[in-house]
Scaffold this motif. Structure first.
Motif, short mmCIF file in Angstrom:
data_model
loop_
_atom_site.label_atom_id
_atom_site.label_comp_id
_atom_site.label_asym_id
_atom_site.label_seq_id
_atom_site.Cartn_x
_atom_site.Cartn_y
_atom_site.Cartn_z
N ARG A 2 22.69 2.36 -48.73
CA ARG A 2 23.58 1.30 -48.27
C ARG A 2 24.77 1.15 -49.21
O ARG A 2 24.68 1.40 -50.39
CB ARG A 2 22.83 -0.02 -48.19
CG ARG A 2 21.73 0.00 -47.15
CD ARG A 2 21.17 -1.39 -46.96
NE ARG A 2 20.12 -1.39 -45.99
CZ ARG A 2 20.29 -1.43 -44.68
NH1 ARG A 2 21.50 -1.44 -44.20
NH2 ARG A 2 19.27 -1.43 -43.86
N ASP A 3 25.88 0.73 -48.62
CA ASP A 3 27.11 0.51 -49.36
C ASP A 3 27.49 -0.95 -49.17
O ASP A 3 27.61 -1.41 -48.03
CB ASP A 3 28.20 1.43 -48.81
CG ASP A 3 29.52 1.31 -49.52
OD1 ASP A 3 29.73 0.34 -50.29
OD2 ASP A 3 30.37 2.18 -49.31
N ASP A 43 26.54 -5.35 -45.65
CA ASP A 43 26.74 -3.98 -46.09
C ASP A 43 26.93 -3.05 -44.89
O ASP A 43 27.02 -3.49 -43.76
CB ASP A 43 25.58 -3.50 -46.95
CG ASP A 43 24.24 -3.58 -46.23
OD1 ASP A 43 24.21 -3.72 -44.98
OD2 ASP A 43 23.20 -3.48 -46.90
N LYS A 44 26.99 -1.76 -45.17
CA LYS A 44 27.02 -0.74 -44.13
C LYS A 44 26.14 0.41 -44.58
O LYS A 44 25.86 0.57 -45.76
CB LYS A 44 28.44 -0.25 -43.88
CG LYS A 44 29.03 0.58 -45.02
CD LYS A 44 30.40 1.11 -44.65
CE LYS A 44 31.02 1.88 -45.77
NZ LYS A 44 31.75 1.11 -46.74
N ALA A 45 25.69 1.19 -43.60
CA ALA A 45 24.87 2.36 -43.90
C ALA A 45 25.17 3.43 -42.86
O ALA A 45 25.27 3.14 -41.67
CB ALA A 45 23.39 2.00 -43.87
N TRP A 47 23.70 6.41 -40.84
CA TRP A 47 22.38 6.89 -40.46
C TRP A 47 22.55 8.23 -39.77
O TRP A 47 23.62 8.56 -39.27
CB TRP A 47 21.68 5.90 -39.53
CG TRP A 47 22.39 5.64 -38.24
CD1 TRP A 47 23.28 4.64 -38.00
CD2 TRP A 47 22.32 6.41 -37.04
NE1 TRP A 47 23.76 4.73 -36.71
CE2 TRP A 47 23.18 5.81 -36.10
CE3 TRP A 47 21.60 7.54 -36.67
CZ2 TRP A 47 23.34 6.32 -34.81
CZ3 TRP A 47 21.77 8.04 -35.38
CH2 TRP A 47 22.63 7.43 -34.47
N SER A 70 19.51 -5.14 -39.69
CA SER A 70 19.44 -4.63 -41.06
C SER A 70 18.41 -3.53 -41.13
O SER A 70 17.79 -3.31 -42.14
CB SER A 70 19.07 -5.76 -42.02
OG SER A 70 17.83 -6.33 -41.66
#
Length: 72
Positions: A2-3, A43-45, A47, A70
């Motif tokens: 995650r960022d 946040d962002k991720a 995938w 999330s």
């Protein structure tokens, strides 16, 4: 991974010669069968899914945005 910076989404770019960064989305696109970005308030991720079965044809998506949740 995650960022915490949910405002700046990953972008496809061509890194300059001898660059030591900027290859992330190229790698994801090259190896993943499907991928996208999940964005939450915090946040962002990125995938991705990689199908290891040899009988499944490869399918690559464009970068898709998902809001909320999330998971992953």
């Amino acid at each position: 991974m995650r960022d915490p910076d949910a405002r700046n989404l990953p972008v496809w770019r061509v890194p300059e010669e001898l660059a030591t960064f900027g290859y992330g989305m190229q790698l994801v696109h090259g190896y993943a069968d499907r991928y996208g970005v999940r964005v939450t308030d915090a946040d962002k991720a990125v995938w991705c899914e990689i199908d290891r079965r040899s009988d499944v044809p490869s399918f690559r998506s464009d970068l898709t945005m998902e809001s909320g949740g999330s998971h992953g």
